[in-house]
Design an enzyme around this catalytic site. Structure first.
Site, PDB file in Angstrom:
ATOM      1  N   CYS A 198      55.367  34.913  39.053  1.00  0.00           N
ATOM      2  CA  CYS A 198      53.938  34.829  38.851  1.00  0.00           C
ATOM      3  C   CYS A 198      52.879  35.318  40.202  1.00  0.00           C
ATOM      4  CB  CYS A 198      53.375  33.397  38.464  1.00  0.00           C
ATOM      5  SG  CYS A 198      53.065  32.374  39.963  1.00  0.00           S
ATOM      6  N   HIS A 245      57.259  27.123  42.845  1.00  0.00           N
ATOM      7  CA  HIS A 245      56.512  27.577  41.742  1.00  0.00           C
ATOM      8  C   HIS A 245      56.471  26.231  40.933  1.00  0.00           C
ATOM      9  CE1 HIS A 245      54.712  29.697  38.204  1.00  0.00           C
ATOM     10  NE2 HIS A 245      55.531  28.984  37.491  1.00  0.00           N
ATOM     11  N   ASN A 273      42.413  23.057  36.918  1.00  0.00           N
ATOM     12  CA  ASN A 273      42.364  23.339  35.760  1.00  0.00           C
ATOM     13  C   ASN A 273      43.915  23.179  34.844  1.00  0.00           C
ATOM     14  OD1 ASN A 273      39.625  23.824  35.679  1.00  0.00           O
ATOM     15  ND2 ASN A 273      40.004  26.051  36.461  1.00  0.00           N
ATOM     16  N   HIS A 328      50.345  28.626  37.704  1.00  0.00           N
ATOM     17  CA  HIS A 328      51.044  28.172  38.876  1.00  0.00           C
ATOM     18  C   HIS A 328      49.958  27.008  39.350  1.00  0.00           C
ATOM     19  CE1 HIS A 328      53.342  29.062  42.974  1.00  0.00           C
ATOM     20  NE2 HIS A 328      52.687  27.996  43.366  1.00  0.00           N
ATOM     21  N   HIS A 341      47.331  25.001  41.076  1.00  0.00           N
ATOM     22  CA  HIS A 341      46.337  25.433  42.084  1.00  0.00           C
ATOM     23  C   HIS A 341      45.084  24.360  42.195  1.00  0.00           C
ATOM     24  CE1 HIS A 341      45.396  28.109  38.884  1.00  0.00           C
ATOM     25  NE2 HIS A 341      44.167  27.737  39.201  1.00  0.00           N
ATOM     26  N   HIS A 351      41.248  24.095  43.140  1.00  0.00           N
ATOM     27  CA  HIS A 351      40.093  24.846  43.647  1.00  0.00           C
ATOM     28  C   HIS A 351      39.307  23.938  44.476  1.00  0.00           C
ATOM     29  CE1 HIS A 351      40.207  27.921  40.447  1.00  0.00           C
ATOM     30  NE2 HIS A 351      40.816  27.290  39.830  1.00  0.00           N
TER      31      HIS A 351
HETATM   32  P1  AMP Z   1      42.315  29.195  37.034  1.00  0.00           P
HETATM   33  O1  AMP Z   1      41.184  29.623  35.967  1.00  0.00           O
HETATM   34  O2  AMP Z   1      42.039  27.720  37.336  1.00  0.00           O
HETATM   35  O3  AMP Z   1      43.950  29.243  36.806  1.00  0.00           O
HETATM   36  O4  AMP Z   1      42.094  29.976  38.358  1.00  0.00           O
HETATM   37  C1  AMP Z   1      42.826  31.246  38.831  1.00  0.00           C
HETATM   38  C2  AMP Z   1      41.878  31.543  40.058  1.00  0.00           C
HETATM   39  O5  AMP Z   1      42.831  32.581  40.869  1.00  0.00           O
HETATM   40  C3  AMP Z   1      40.355  32.375  39.476  1.00  0.00           C
HETATM   41  O6  AMP Z   1      39.525  31.525  40.433  1.00  0.00           O
HETATM   42  C4  AMP Z   1      40.951  33.552  40.163  1.00  0.00           C
HETATM   43  O7  AMP Z   1      39.603  34.234  40.732  1.00  0.00           O
HETATM   44  C5  AMP Z   1      41.839  33.573  41.150  1.00  0.00           C
HETATM   45  N1  AMP Z   1      42.673  34.695  41.589  1.00  0.00           N
HETATM   46  C6  AMP Z   1      43.299  35.340  40.736  1.00  0.00           C
HETATM   47  N2  AMP Z   1      44.069  36.322  41.231  1.00  0.00           N
HETATM   48  C7  AMP Z   1      44.065  36.145  42.573  1.00  0.00           C
HETATM   49  C8  AMP Z   1      44.378  36.731  43.776  1.00  0.00           C
HETATM   50  N3  AMP Z   1      45.328  37.863  43.907  1.00  0.00           N
HETATM   51  N4  AMP Z   1      43.991  36.563  44.727  1.00  0.00           N
HETATM   52  C9  AMP Z   1      43.190  35.329  45.142  1.00  0.00           C
HETATM   53  N5  AMP Z   1      42.721  34.675  43.964  1.00  0.00           N
HETATM   54  C10 AMP Z   1      43.097  35.073  42.917  1.00  0.00           C
END
Ligand code: AMP
Length: 118
Positions: free
Chosen positions: A2, A44, A82, A93, A95, A97
């Site tokens: 991922c 992961h 989320n 993965h 995370h 925010h």
């Molecule tokens: P979610 O919708 O909660 O899965 O959030 C995924 C987040 O990952 C989004 O806010 C994207 O802008 C962020 N994202 C995706 N790819 C990258 C990346 N390469 N570097 C930093 N943030 C990323």
């Protein structure tokens, strides 16, 4: 592998703000607030659904350290994770925010259909 695992391995770049052996924090590529940091376990784990109490007990102080580093403890902030399709999770993965640096609005969370719940 991922996209966040690739960031952990250094295979794709990220603007890292903080890390330790188990966790990494980096700036979101598409920020929704002046401060928009993503906090992940290096291992992961698909989502919060798979997070153990042990993991949460370790990631919580890590998140709070970042909160303090950016002085959001005084100003306030929002912490979001989320989960799954209807939760709007795009990267599978775990995370968190961390959003802050301005007065955050409470967003519209769903469609106009939601009015029927008011
Ligand atoms: P979610 O919708 O909660 O899965 O959030 C995924 C987040 O990952 C989004 O806010 C994207 O802008 C962020 N994202 C995706 N790819 C990258 C990346 N390469 N570097 C930093 N943030 C990323």
């Amino acid at each position: 592998m991922c996209i966040f695992c690739k960031i952990v391995k250094g295979e794709i770049p990220a603007n890292k703000v903080y890390e330790n052996d188990e966790f990494l924090a980096f700036n979101d590529i598409n920020p929704k607030a002046p401060i928009h940091i993503l906090i992940i376990p290096k291992k992961h784990i698909e989502s919060f659904q798979n997070a153990t109490p042990e993991l949460m007990s370790k990631i919580t102080p890590f998140i709070k350290e970042i909160v303090k580093k950016f002085e959001l403890d005084k100003r306030g902030y929002r912490l979001i994770t989320n989960v799954g399709e209807e939760g709007g999770q795009e990267v599978m993965h775990l995370h968190f925010h961390l959003l802050g640096g301005t007065k955050l609005l409470w967003p519209k969370l769903t469609t106009d259909e939601s009015k029927k719940y008011i």
